[in-house]
Design an enzyme around this catalytic site. Structure first.
Site, mmCIF file in Angstrom:
data_model
loop_
_atom_site.group_PDB
_atom_site.id
_atom_site.type_symbol
_atom_site.label_atom_id
_atom_site.label_comp_id
_atom_site.label_asym_id
_atom_site.label_seq_id
_atom_site.Cartn_x
_atom_site.Cartn_y
_atom_site.Cartn_z
ATOM 1 N N SER A 28 -9.690 27.111 5.148
ATOM 2 C CA SER A 28 -9.421 27.684 6.461
ATOM 3 C C SER A 28 -8.902 29.098 6.231
ATOM 4 O O SER A 28 -8.533 29.459 5.111
ATOM 5 C CB SER A 28 -8.386 26.844 7.227
ATOM 6 O OG SER A 28 -7.123 26.920 6.589
ATOM 7 N N GLN A 49 -16.796 20.472 4.732
ATOM 8 C CA GLN A 49 -17.824 21.090 3.893
ATOM 9 C C GLN A 49 -17.267 22.307 3.143
ATOM 10 O O GLN A 49 -17.446 22.450 1.926
ATOM 11 C CB GLN A 49 -19.029 21.518 4.754
ATOM 12 C CG GLN A 49 -19.862 20.366 5.293
ATOM 13 C CD GLN A 49 -19.171 19.627 6.425
ATOM 14 O OE1 GLN A 49 -18.378 20.211 7.170
ATOM 15 N NE2 GLN A 49 -19.457 18.332 6.543
ATOM 16 N N THR A 50 -16.577 23.187 3.866
ATOM 17 C CA THR A 50 -16.063 24.406 3.206
ATOM 18 C C THR A 50 -14.758 24.148 2.469
ATOM 19 O O THR A 50 -14.436 24.839 1.506
ATOM 20 C CB THR A 50 -15.829 25.505 4.247
ATOM 21 O OG1 THR A 50 -14.808 25.082 5.176
ATOM 22 C CG2 THR A 50 -17.106 25.804 5.020
ATOM 23 N N ASP A 54 0.846 -1.188 0.000
ATOM 24 C CA ASP A 54 0.000 0.000 0.000
ATOM 25 C C ASP A 54 0.880 1.236 0.000
ATOM 26 O O ASP A 54 1.913 1.275 0.683
ATOM 27 C CB ASP A 54 -0.905 0.018 1.225
ATOM 28 C CG ASP A 54 -2.153 -0.832 1.040
ATOM 29 O OD1 ASP A 54 -2.605 -0.951 -0.105
ATOM 30 O OD2 ASP A 54 -2.647 -1.381 2.039
#
Length: 704
Positions: free
Chosen positions: A405, A401-402, A330
């Site tokens: 920052s 969501q936004t 991985d």
């Protein structure tokens, strides 16, 4: 990075943090503490599983009877050293098992008689108190802070901090929570905080610790296919030498009849001596060295894995690790650090890097994500900008969501975040992002990085280049894998462009982008169809099919119960990088077995040419030319060979437990090394050892 070498570490069990793999030095006290177990293994019901040493024990019994009927110093000396040969062989296995028993004692400390609060059902608030051994699959138990988890299972409700030091040796607590891939808990570990509900997944007597104890003690160690094949070969060689030795009795009688003047001892036909001599000769010629050490080598291989906090469910898994030709790794956490970090500030025209760095750091002070913290640190390291106290600021926290920052500081508004989110914010502020920003974003994405746009009110200042950092030394490590003939494949959920950039930087041979569980399974089957053995790691339920399909499936201890059941190894430290060390330990096991087999067979050939000429030189004077060691007499030659044969076993016990020193190289180079070092050494050692012992024997009473 220096070439990794399989060294011998100091203590066990528990993880080692020096980055090297080893097998542990032999403590001389272990020989004494394991001696009673070695004597117990003289039981024929146990020893018959080792055909070579079983023959030696039969020979020791036979010579003991002969020595009782016709006692002599020579006969009793042979008897003592034949029995010591068997005991030393048993001692090698007993020491290997004893190391495991010491580790099992630590594990048993985690398996104690505890009680469990068993819920009536998952949603019930009522419970009854039962003993941990009474729990069954499907039961639900509630465990609170300060209590011991009564059995293996999955957290189905709640989140808690758990102390797993009894299992992993790591004192730092870990978080276990319902859902996801960190829900598995192990019986015997301790909840430090909060409350969780656990669904028991184990069957009675088959807990994780139960299996660990059985495996490290060697009780459940099944012989691998290679061990079985080698045992058959050793048994065949033993039969051949048995037939060859048996023919010497009539030869001795014939030699006496045609040479009546030859003393009985020289003709090997003295009363009571013939049987003792022939048994001694047989023991010296059959492959006793590797026959004595074969089991210890296998047990020690599993022991080395336990010292690295890896539990192998079978010896076959360890052996398969040594034959692996394809590694599936991985990307996140194995090849890369896992957290994207700031690597560059790319300003737009008219903006300096220092201005962009100051705005990027300011807008990231409220971002607690690893990416946000890396921007603050990078600005500090590159431009000397330090975090500072800012009064009267309105901080804008980063949210999913936004995806932004920032900070509002009076009339100044600064934002940092995903390109689409920040450019929408700029437009909402009345600004107009230029085409230059789009080109910068596309360029960073195309190179495998992640772009974050920085803007101040109505204008874009530039782009931050976030990079998934490849761990230091990985390219060198993969180069070593390539030299061993191992193909490395990186598995990632990234898009092909990003995956290729990281694969090129890391130096892996191939990659699988946008991988799904089905893609992993298909890739493993494709590799196996080409005759390759495949190893991989995983921790989630969706990894279970691929772990079950892989020849070496290493499940993370932090993963789900389904993943741990599917794999044939469990990494208690949950470190995906350890797969590379597991392969190295497997290869060391095979190399050690091959090296000592080569030494043993070469040893037997040398003893043959050292002893036979001395024994028959008086009967056939022409053989005296081959008696290059000039052994004093046939009796001293036989006794010296028997003594050497026993001592070489005890001398090789540390090597069989520690393992042959290993450096990554091709199979051809390893074969050459074995032939030259252990083959040539196996031929030379008996000539030197037997001669020295022969000189000492001449001073013994009854041998003059």
């Amino acid at each position: 990075m220096s070439t990794p070498v399989l060294e011998a570490p100091g203590k066990a069990p528990g993880p080692q943090r020096n980055g090297r793999v080893g097998g542990g030095l032999l403590d001389p006290r272990q020989l004494l503490t394991s001696l009673p177990d070695a004597v117990k293994k003289l039981n024929p019901a146990t020893l018959w599983r080792n055909p070579v040493m079983f023959i030696v024990e039969i020979g020791a019994v036979f010579t003991t009877v002969l020595a009782v009927l016709d006692p002599s110093f020579f006969a009793w000396a042979i008897v003592v050293w034949l029995w010591l040969t068997v005991i030393f062989a048993n001692l090698a296995e007993a020491v290997a098992e004893g190391r495991g028993k010491a580790q099992a004692a630590t594990l048993r400390a985690a398996k104690r008689d505890t009680t469990a609060r068993r819920l009536k059902n998952r949603t019930s608030q009522e419970w009854d108190v039962v003993g941990a051994p009474e729990l069954r699959q499907g039961d639900f138990v509630v465990v609170e802070a300060g209590e011991i988890i009564p059995g293996d299972g999955d957290v189905v409700e709640g989140i808690a901090s758990v102390d797993e030091s009894a299992i992993t040796g790591e004192s730092a607590p870990v978080i276990r929570e319902s859902g996801g891939d960190r829900s598995a808990v192990t019986g015997g570990t301790k909840v430090l905080s909060d409350r969780i509900v656990v669904e028991i997944t184990q069957k009675p007597g088959e807990s994780f610790i139960d299996r660990m104890i059985a495996l490290v003690e060697g009780a459940d160690r099944q012989k691998t296919p290679n061990e079985i094949a080698l045992n058959i070969l050793l048994a065949a060689l033993t039969i051949i030498f048995l037939v060859a030795t048996a023919t010497m009795q009539p030869l001795a009688i014939y030699s006496k009849s045609i040479n009546p003047g030859v003393p009985d001892s020289l003709a090997l036909n003295a009363n009571g001596v013939t049987g003792v001599v022939l048994v001694s000769l047989l023991v010296c010629l059959i492959p006793t060295t590797i026959g004595a050490l074969l089991s210890a080598i296998g047990i020690a291989g599993m022991d080395r894995l336990v010292q690295r906090n890896v539990l192998a469910m079978s010896g076959r898994a360890v052996e398969a690790a040594g034959d692996v030709s394809t590694l599936l790794l991985d990307k996140t956490g194995t090849i890369t650090l896992g957290n994207r970090q700031a690597s560059d500030f790319v300003p737009v025209a008219g903006v300096t890097e220092a201005e962009l760095a100051e705005a990027a750091q300011l807008s990231s002070l409220a971002d607690e994500t690893p990416e946000g913290r890396s921007i603050v640190v990078f600005a500090k390291q590159r431009y000397g900008l330090r975090e500072r106290e800012i009064h009267g600021a309105k901080w804008v926290q980063f949210t999913a969501q936004t995806r932004m920052s920032g900070v509002d500081l009076g009339d100044r508004q600064v934002r940092k975040g995903a390109a689409t989110a920040v450019m929408k914010w700029v437009r909402d502020q009345g600004g107009h992002p230029t085409d230059e920003v789009g080109h910068l974003v596309d360029g960073i994405s195309g190179s495998g990085g992640t772009p974050l746009v920085v803007a101040e009110k109505g204008r874009v200042l530039g782009v931050i280049h976030l990079k998934d950092v490849v761990k230091q030394g990985m390219r060198e490590r993969f180069d070593e894998m390539r030299r061993m003939g191992i193909r490395t494949v990186m598995i990632t959920g990234d898009n092909p462009l990003t995956a290729k950039a990281i694969a090129d930087e890391a130096g892996v041979d191939d990659f699988l982008a946008e991988a799904t569980p089905e893609d992993k399974l298909t890739l493993i089957r494709k590799e196996q169809e080409g005759g390759r053995l495949v190893a991989m790691t995983g921790d989630g339920t969706n990894d279970a099919p691929a772990l079950a399909q892989a020849d070496v499936g290493v499940a993370m201890n932090t993963g789900t119960s389904a993943a741990k059941e599917a794999g044939n190894m469990v990494d208690l430290d949950s470190n995906p990088t350890k797969l590379i060390e597991i392969v190295e330990i497997g290869k060391q096991l095979l190399i050690t077995r091959g090296a000592l087999t080569t030494f043993s067979i070469a040893n037997d050939i040398a003893k043959y040419f050292a002893i036979i000429p001395a024994m028959f030189a008086a009967v056939y004077p022409g053989l005296d030319a081959l008696n290059i060691m000039r052994l004093a007499s046939p009796q001293s030659a036989i006794l010296a060979a028997v003594v050497f044969n026993a001592l070489v076993i005890i001398a090789l016990i540390p090597l069989s437990l520690r393992g042959v020193r290993y450096k990554p190289s091709s199979a051809a180079k390893l074969l050459s090394r074995n032939l030259y070092l252990y083959g040539l050494g196996g031929i030379i050692a008996p000539f030197i050892g037997i001669k020295i012992i022969d000189l000492l024997i001449q001073f013994l009473p009854g041998m003059s």
